[in-house]
Scaffold this motif. Structure first.
Motif: not given
Length: 312
Positions: A180-196, A114-122
């Protein structure tokens, strides 16, 4: 006592549930078996030879650099390497590590998708898999959560490698397309700069990072680093391999290499599959011939009761 029809567990009286469907079971007589073995041998041997031939056409050069006295840890160095033959594009540049167990159970699970998909996990219960690298100090303070957390993300290969020709002119290498294109499209999104959390690295869409996060199955592995698409023609003659050696491997008796390779229709250089086809083909062909001779010399009468155990 009568059984209530509705409460009975007996399957319905249908062909499917009562296993009365029509079925076909082949009877393996000597003739078809012998033919099958010989045909498999005749087909497999040429396929194996074709795979080995394709593998032999792949050009691969492996250069170790961690033991080079001019390229010790913390140093920048240049290794001059002469290519014996031209390498037609595309040429793939890999880094190779030996004795690095990315397949260790604890290492493989030490990540949070979840964190690697750009979701803030606390929620620390969701970050448990990242152990032992969840926070900077081992506490449960959400402001000290490592971003990214886990062993894989915090052991990324960070040596930098570039190529130049004999005159010192940089060779244009591209990073795009190494993951892999599938990894780029589905598994990894940038983390928010203002994330915890303590953000050590937030560009999760970086392809070098994505390639590293796909763990290897064996302790000796290579990972794609760059691609040369042939803008300046085939690679030939002497090339300069420029390395910034920053990744420590002495603690686990590791080794580091640069690998330059072309590909064929079977991929990289790997003759194992070809040899496997040939060996299986030879075994099947020899067995087929032996069975044929045996059947010709002393045929066995099908259905004869003399072979039954109780008839002896």
């Amino acid at each position: 006592m009568a059984i209530d029809k509705d409460s009975s567990k007996r399957p319905a009286n249908t062909a499917f549930k009562q296993q009365r469907l029509k079925a076909w079971e082949p009877i393996l007589t000597p003739g078809p078996v012998i033919i099958a073995f010989i045909v498999i041998g005749i087909v497999f041997i040429p396929i194996g030879a074709a795979i080995i031939n394709a593998s032999n056409k792949v050009l691969e050069h492996v250069i170790r650099y961690d033991d080079n006295p001019n390229c010790m840890l913390g140093q920048k160095c240049t290794i001059n390497y002469t290519l014996p033959t031209e390498m037609e594009s595309p040429v793939y540049l890999y880094y190779k590590l030996d004795n690095f167990y990315q397949n260790h159970r604890r290492y493989v699970k030490s990540r949070n998708d979840d964190q690697l998909r750009g979701i803030v996990v606390t929620d620390f219960s969701k970050l448990k898999d990242c152990e032992p690298l969840i926070t900077t100090d081992g506490s449960e303070d959400i402001n000290k959560i490592l971003v990214p957390c886990g062993l894989i993300a915090n052991s990324v290969f960070n040596d930098t490698i570039s190529l130049a020709d004999a005159s010192g002119n940089l060779i244009n290498l591209t990073k795009k397309g190494i993951a892999w294109q599938s990894d780029i499209d589905k598994k990894f999104k940038n983390y928010p700069e203002d994330g915890v959390g303590v953000i050590n690295f937030s560009n999760f869409e970086d392809e070098d990072f994505i390639v590293w996060m796909r763990t290897a199955a064996l302790p000796d592995f290579k990972k794609l680093y760059r691609i040369y698409h042939g803008e300046n023609g085939p690679l030939s003659g002497t090339i300069q391999i420029r390395i910034d050696n920053k990744y420590p491997v002495a603690s686990f008796d590791g080794k580091k290499y640069v690998v330059l390779s072309t590909t064929s229709w079977i991929g990289g250089k790997n003759p194992f599959l070809g040899y496997a086809y040939i060996i299986v083909g030879i075994i099947c062909f020899v067995q087929g011939v032996v069975f044929a001779i045996k059947h010709k010399i002393s045929p066995r009468v099908l259905g004869s009761p003399k072979y039954l155990e109780w008839n002896k």
